[in-house]
Structure formats: structure tokens, C-alpha cells
Design a protein around this motif. Sequence first.
Motif, PDB file in Angstrom:
ATOM      1  N   SER A 184      -8.214   5.027  24.800  1.00 53.85           N
ATOM      2  CA  SER A 184      -7.729   3.356  24.923  1.00 53.85           C
ATOM      3  C   SER A 184      -7.105   3.305  26.283  1.00 53.85           C
ATOM      4  O   SER A 184      -6.966   2.372  26.854  1.00 53.85           O
ATOM      5  CB  SER A 184      -6.928   3.236  23.675  1.00 53.85           C
ATOM      6  N   THR A 185      -6.061   4.477  26.644  1.00 50.34           N
ATOM      7  CA  THR A 185      -5.584   4.168  28.031  1.00 50.34           C
ATOM      8  C   THR A 185      -6.709   4.152  29.205  1.00 50.34           C
ATOM      9  O   THR A 185      -6.260   3.289  30.110  1.00 50.34           O
ATOM     10  CB  THR A 185      -4.602   5.450  28.159  1.00 50.34           C
ATOM     11  N   ALA A 186      -7.531   5.059  29.214  1.00 48.23           N
ATOM     12  CA  ALA A 186      -8.507   4.805  30.150  1.00 48.23           C
ATOM     13  C   ALA A 186      -9.063   3.536  30.333  1.00 48.23           C
ATOM     14  O   ALA A 186      -9.433   3.013  31.215  1.00 48.23           O
ATOM     15  CB  ALA A 186      -9.429   5.999  29.902  1.00 48.23           C
TER      16      ALA A 186
ATOM     17  N   PHE B 150       2.785  -3.784  13.251  1.00 45.79           N
ATOM     18  CA  PHE B 150       3.451  -3.628  14.712  1.00 45.79           C
ATOM     19  C   PHE B 150       2.588  -3.120  15.550  1.00 45.79           C
ATOM     20  O   PHE B 150       2.817  -3.576  16.837  1.00 45.79           O
ATOM     21  CB  PHE B 150       4.899  -3.043  14.405  1.00 45.79           C
ATOM     22  N   LEU B 151       1.425  -2.528  15.255  1.00 44.04           N
ATOM     23  CA  LEU B 151       0.791  -1.639  16.439  1.00 44.04           C
ATOM     24  C   LEU B 151      -0.883  -2.421  16.494  1.00 44.04           C
ATOM     25  O   LEU B 151      -1.529  -1.469  16.983  1.00 44.04           O
ATOM     26  CB  LEU B 151       0.795  -0.423  15.905  1.00 44.04           C
ATOM     27  N   THR B 152      -0.932  -3.776  16.159  1.00 47.84           N
ATOM     28  CA  THR B 152      -2.478  -4.021  16.125  1.00 47.84           C
ATOM     29  C   THR B 152      -2.841  -4.377  17.598  1.00 47.84           C
ATOM     30  O   THR B 152      -4.013  -4.225  18.024  1.00 47.84           O
ATOM     31  CB  THR B 152      -2.608  -5.346  15.338  1.00 47.84           C
ATOM     32  N   ARG B 153      -1.757  -4.684  18.606  1.00 44.37           N
ATOM     33  CA  ARG B 153      -2.122  -5.053  19.965  1.00 44.37           C
ATOM     34  C   ARG B 153      -2.634  -3.970  20.589  1.00 44.37           C
ATOM     35  O   ARG B 153      -3.886  -3.976  21.203  1.00 44.37           O
ATOM     36  CB  ARG B 153      -1.167  -5.656  20.547  1.00 44.37           C
ATOM     37  N   PRO B 154      -2.296  -2.646  20.465  1.00 42.99           N
ATOM     38  CA  PRO B 154      -2.926  -1.560  21.134  1.00 42.99           C
ATOM     39  C   PRO B 154      -4.025  -1.190  20.727  1.00 42.99           C
ATOM     40  O   PRO B 154      -4.968  -0.584  21.514  1.00 42.99           O
ATOM     41  CB  PRO B 154      -1.787  -0.530  20.852  1.00 42.99           C
ATOM     42  N   LEU B 155      -4.499  -1.435  19.310  1.00 42.40           N
ATOM     43  CA  LEU B 155      -5.714  -1.270  18.855  1.00 42.40           C
ATOM     44  C   LEU B 155      -7.059  -2.102  19.484  1.00 42.40           C
ATOM     45  O   LEU B 155      -8.083  -1.434  19.209  1.00 42.40           O
ATOM     46  CB  LEU B 155      -5.457  -1.426  17.360  1.00 42.40           C
ATOM     47  N   GLN B 156      -6.611  -3.103  20.065  1.00 41.96           N
ATOM     48  CA  GLN B 156      -7.749  -3.782  20.599  1.00 41.96           C
ATOM     49  C   GLN B 156      -8.355  -3.210  21.880  1.00 41.96           C
ATOM     50  O   GLN B 156      -9.748  -3.430  22.112  1.00 41.96           O
ATOM     51  CB  GLN B 156      -7.227  -5.335  21.249  1.00 41.96           C
TER      52      GLN B 156
END
Length: 563
Positions: free
Chosen positions: A208-210, A337-343
Motif C-alpha cells: 500500500s505504501t508503494a 478509524f482506519l478505513t482511509r489507509p485501506l483505500q
Amino acid sequence: MPGLPVFVHYRRQDLPADLYAGLTVASIALPVAVAYAQMAGFSPEIGLYACMLPLLAYALFGSSRLLILGPDAATCAMVSSALTPLAAQQPDTYLALSALLAFFAGVLCLLAARLRLGLLADFLSRPILVGFLNGVALSIFIGQSGPLLGFTLDSHRILPRLAELADKLPQTHLPTLAIGLLTFATMLLCDRLLPRLPAALVAIIASSTAVAALGLQAKGVATLGFVPAGLPTLHLDFSHISAYELGGLLTAAAGVALISFSNAILTARSFAAKTGEQIDPDQELNALGAANIAAALSGSFAISAADSRTAVNLSTGGRTQMVSVVTAGMIALAIVFLTRPLQFVPIAALAAILMHAAFGLIDLATLRQLRQISRSELGVALLTTLGVVSAGVMQGIAIAIGLSLLRFIRITARPDDEILGRIPGVPGFHDSRRHPDAILEPGVLIYRFNAPLVFFNAPYFKHRALQACQTQTGLRWMIIDMLPLTRLDATGLYALHELKHELRLRGIHLALAGRRAELLQWQQSHAQQDWGSADHLYQTLKQALRAFQATNTTSPPLPDTGH
């Protein structure tokens, strides 16, 4: 509720270990649940819903303190296989049907528990379960090859998918493939160098970071996209189901319940063997029923035992069912609280996680052992795998159940039988075919039939007993060892009566050794039948043989060995 006393009298000294184990299990469950939801055709949050209320239900109703429930490969493959034909023209009802499928599977588990049908799991033999899981693993591996390579596969059966995969290989999207390979490499490195870290979570963070740092979404790398935040609302919608769909769902629910329970009981027993726990199969049916109904009310899909997450619970020192509560709580916090990074999670990374899990399902070691133990059971395992691969998961279940029943009927209807003799210096009576040095008593044949004597093997018993009589000349007595005949039905008793009559016409006396009290009791309650007097019945083979020797002065007396 076996788990209720644990929470009522919870020990504070267990809390640190349970918190650590629950956090670790949650870190693995989160990416795996999202991946399995994608495989089954659901949005990511649906997979997370399946990791909350079902875990709480099992913590209360389950008989294992270690077992972790959640989405698993076999159950998700079955859900997808069952719902695709039912909702092919109605994609808006797909989720509603999945919740109803979980609900019906849960209700069937509860009914089975009331009828004490936990023993049904034993009918799926180890070779059949190994073959089934191998077939599921191949299904997942082939099905996820398309997302890993950057294109979709339209075919639903495995063999057509293979042909479509070969045809579309030139369409491979290289950035997508690179992300998938990065995920694979991260998991392999974690497994080898940092085994205590949750490999799936580390791989998801890396990929995800990449994607976010390199802007790979703009270059065509598919990601999860928007994931709605918030906890599930409890509801169950029956309004969209038709009579046709109801029949299909009930049939599928029976298969889901059977495989889900078999997987759960095998996993629970495997880990219980390491910890000394006692697993109650009927209580496990209750727990799975409650957990699947909880999944249905959450608007999710059917679940089962998660062996990898259970193994993590054991290895990190989880002590009580509180681990499931902590895991469910961490998943709830993540979905709020962590759904934004999941996108930014790439679809290819999820495909790689599923393929990595599929490799873990393939059990070649057991196949090699079966090759040495029994070629026929190896054939059963391979036939089950072939059925899943060629016909689909649901049809593969029907094949597995059919093979189980056929194998049971064959073993019971055509069991081994033995002609017994004595070995000098060795107490007891022994099979003369396995022991060529066994001495057969002249004038008497001792026969053993190694199965219950019931309606579907009674004619075979009579045929084999008469055949055995032809192996000896000058036969005056036939003694049948009744101990292996653990059950007699009416047809079996009639077969004994007919055998006695035919032997009498040949001048041969029939004696029964063992189960004397049971046979006398039966004769007393059926006195109107001419089954013979009690002098045909003996408590042991030794007593019967001595009775024969008393009528045959040429036979040496049987030595008194105490056996």
C-alpha cells in the motif's frame, strides 16, 4: 455457554497474555478478512464484519479456549460457488443472499447439535478432507491468478479458467504483477527472518505504501478504493428471496454447515491435542450455529475455524477466550478509524495473500503417507481433488460425501474374515492366512467375521461362512467368534439361523462363542422362533473348542493357558 464462567471469574493475571495474543491475531485477521471478502465477491468491510460478532459468539459458546473463527478459504470458495448462479442476474441481492446462507447454515448447525449429530464429522475421512482442501487450494490459486496479473477472469469453472488464463497472458499488467511479487517477497522474508511478525499485515503495509508513494493508481494498479467506516447494523432481509433461491440456499447451507463444522472440529481437536483440552463436537455445532447466525445478522457471510490465526493464538501465549474478544475489538476500532489507509490496498496484494494461503492448504506430505499406507485411500483423496477442480466446490462436496458413504458401505458390507488356528506356544487364536504356521483343529472350523452383522452384509456373511467350510474335509463343528459382531439386526439373526440349517443338512454342528448373555436374552424375548437351545452358545472360543473335543475322543485336550 462454556465461555461464560471464564468471563465472570476472569483472572487479571491472564489479561497481559490475552491482550498481546489478541492484538497479534487481529493484525493477521484484518488483511486476511479483506482478502477473503474480495475472493468471495464482497466489499472489504463485509470481511471485517465477519471478524467481530462471530468471534464474540464463539467465545461464549465454543468448547475450545484457543480456536479463532473467521473467513476461511474453503467456506469462502463455497459461498462464492453457491451464490454466483443464484445472484448472477441480481447483483444487488448478492449480499442479502450471503447473509441468508450464513443464517440457514447456522440454524442447521443448531438443529444438528440438538440431534447430537457431532459424530457426522467423523464420516469425512482424513483422505477425503485432504483431497477437498487440495482442490480448494488449486481453485483459489487459479482464480486469483487473474487479479495478480492485472486482468479479470470471466469463467467460473476451473478448467475453463485455465484456458482463459492462457489466452489472456499477453494482457498482463506489469505494474500490477510487480506489486503482487512485492507482496509475495515480503511475506516470504517475514516468514523466514521475522516469524513473530504478522507477515500478511507487513506485506499489505509495504504494498500500500508503494502504491501511494509511486502513484500507481494512476498507472492502472487496481486498489480497494473507498471503504465505508462504521460498525454493521443488525438486520436480516428475507424480502428478496424467491422459492427457487430458497431451495438453492438450503442445499448450499447444508454443504457449508458440514464443511465448516468438519474444518472447525479438526482444527479444534488438533490444537487440543497440544494443550490437553477436551473438545465437545455437539457444543462446537452449537458454537458454529451461533457464530454463523451472528455473521448473518451483521450482514456478512458464513465463517469457520481459522487454523493460521488459531496457531498464532497458541504461539503468542493466549490463555482464555478473551483473545477472541480483544481481536473483535481491534477489528471494530480498525473499521471505524482506519478505513482511509485501506483505500490504497492493491487488489494484487490481496490476491498474493490468498495464493500464499492456498499454498499452505496443499498437503503433499499426507498424500505421500497415503501412498505408503493405502493406495486405495490415496485414490479417494485424488478423486476428491479432481471432483473439486473439474466440477466446482459445491459439487466437490457432494462427491466427497458420496465417496465417504461408499467407502463406509464397502468396508462394512465386505469386511475381512478369518479362519482361526492355534500357534504353538502363543496363547489365543490367530488368522491362519496371516500365520501359515497356525494349526487348524481337525474336524472343527473356527470362523471370524470382522463387522457388525446387519442387513447389507448378512448374505455375504452366509456365503463366506459356507465357503470357509469347504476348505476343510471331515468337518463336524463350525464355531463362529461372535465378539467382532458388535451388532445384530433381524436380517443378521435370520442369516445365522439359515446358516445353522444348511450346516445341519451337511452334518455340521454350529456353535456360537462370545456374547452368550446377549444371545440368550434375545432368544428369551423371541421364544416363538426356533433358534436352538442354549447348548449352542458358549462364553469363549476356548469353551466352545473344549465342548467339541469332549465329543471327539481323537482330538487332544486344549491346554489350560488361562486365555
